[in-house]
Design an enzyme around this catalytic site. Structure first.
Site, PDB file in Angstrom:
ATOM      1  N   LYS A   9       0.827  -1.209   0.000  1.00  0.00           N
ATOM      2  CA  LYS A   9       0.000   0.000   0.000  1.00  0.00           C
ATOM      3  C   LYS A   9       0.868   1.269   0.000  1.00  0.00           C
ATOM      4  CE  LYS A   9      -3.823  -2.356   2.328  1.00  0.00           C
ATOM      5  NZ  LYS A   9      -4.827  -2.304   3.413  1.00  0.00           N
ATOM      6  N   TYR A  49     -12.403  -1.971  -3.520  1.00  0.00           N
ATOM      7  CA  TYR A  49     -12.921  -2.175  -2.153  1.00  0.00           C
ATOM      8  C   TYR A  49     -14.463  -2.113  -2.094  1.00  0.00           C
ATOM      9  CZ  TYR A  49      -8.377  -2.127   0.258  1.00  0.00           C
ATOM     10  OH  TYR A  49      -7.124  -2.447   0.729  1.00  0.00           O
ATOM     11  N   ASN A 112      -1.824  -0.249   6.981  1.00  0.00           N
ATOM     12  CA  ASN A 112      -1.312  -1.560   7.403  1.00  0.00           C
ATOM     13  C   ASN A 112      -0.437  -2.243   6.355  1.00  0.00           C
ATOM     14  OD1 ASN A 112      -3.323  -2.270   5.669  1.00  0.00           O
ATOM     15  ND2 ASN A 112      -4.479  -3.544   7.089  1.00  0.00           N
ATOM     16  N   HIS A 115      -1.981  -5.630   1.466  1.00  0.00           N
ATOM     17  CA  HIS A 115      -3.295  -6.261   1.280  1.00  0.00           C
ATOM     18  C   HIS A 115      -3.058  -7.629   0.650  1.00  0.00           C
ATOM     19  CE1 HIS A 115      -7.427  -6.979  -0.031  1.00  0.00           C
ATOM     20  NE2 HIS A 115      -6.878  -7.437  -1.143  1.00  0.00           N
ATOM     21  N   GLU A 126      -9.912  -9.719  -7.753  1.00  0.00           N
ATOM     22  CA  GLU A 126      -8.883  -8.692  -7.506  1.00  0.00           C
ATOM     23  C   GLU A 126      -7.771  -8.733  -8.556  1.00  0.00           C
ATOM     24  OE1 GLU A 126      -7.696  -9.198  -3.423  1.00  0.00           O
ATOM     25  OE2 GLU A 126      -9.606  -8.430  -2.675  1.00  0.00           O
TER      26      GLU A 126
END
Ligand code: CMP
Length: 137
Positions: A9, A49, A112, A115, A126
């Site tokens: 990310k 998302y 975080n 993913h 995805e």
């Protein structure tokens, strides 16, 4: 061989962790089957998302995921979906097992670092969201 979508990310890229994270995957035995750097548009992030669209954190999540470039990868390996999620650790770094990517480097539930797809169905969606067949080797 199973495939999964992995994202480093914008926080992981900004913290110069691309090499560290890829090294975790490769040293585990996963093969990088596709890789690109991309700065997502709002609609690309919202589409990705989509399942979280009703969550209270959705708008902030979209802002975060469009705040800078990220790394998109297709990882291949035996049972790679589950094993990748084990390597990442829990969403909340405070709950992530010691030694996992998120325990080592994540700042918060949102920021975080990585993913990873959570099922075969989401991996298919995805991967297809970001890669065409001829970009996967
Ligand atoms: P990811 O595995 O990419 O799946 C959805 C993302 O939403 C998650 O990682 C976090 O970046 C973010 N997220 C999940 N739960 C929360 C939360 N409670 N608050 C803020 N962001 C969250």
């Amino acid at each position: 061989m199973q495939k999964t979508l992995s994202i480093i990310k914008p926080d992981g890229v900004a913290k110069k962790l691309i090499g560290e994270v890829v090294s975790v995957f490769e040293s585990t035995g996963f093969r990088v089957a596709a890789m690109k750097m991309k700065w997502l548009s709002k609609s690309e992030a919202e589409g990705f998302y989509y399942v979280h669209r009703e969550r209270p954190f959705f708008q902030e999540l979209i802002e975060f995921m469009t705040s800078g470039p990220l790394i998109l990868m297709v990882l291949e390996g035996e049972d790679v979906i589950k094993r990748n999620r084990e390597l990442m650790g829990a969403t909340d770094p405070a709950e992530a097992a010691a030694g996992t990517i998120r325990a080592r480097w994540a700042h918060s539930k949102q920021n975080n670092i990585v993913h990873g797809s959570d099922s075969e169905e989401s991996a298919k969606f995805e991967i297809g969201h970001f890669f065409s067949g001829i970009e996967i080797f």
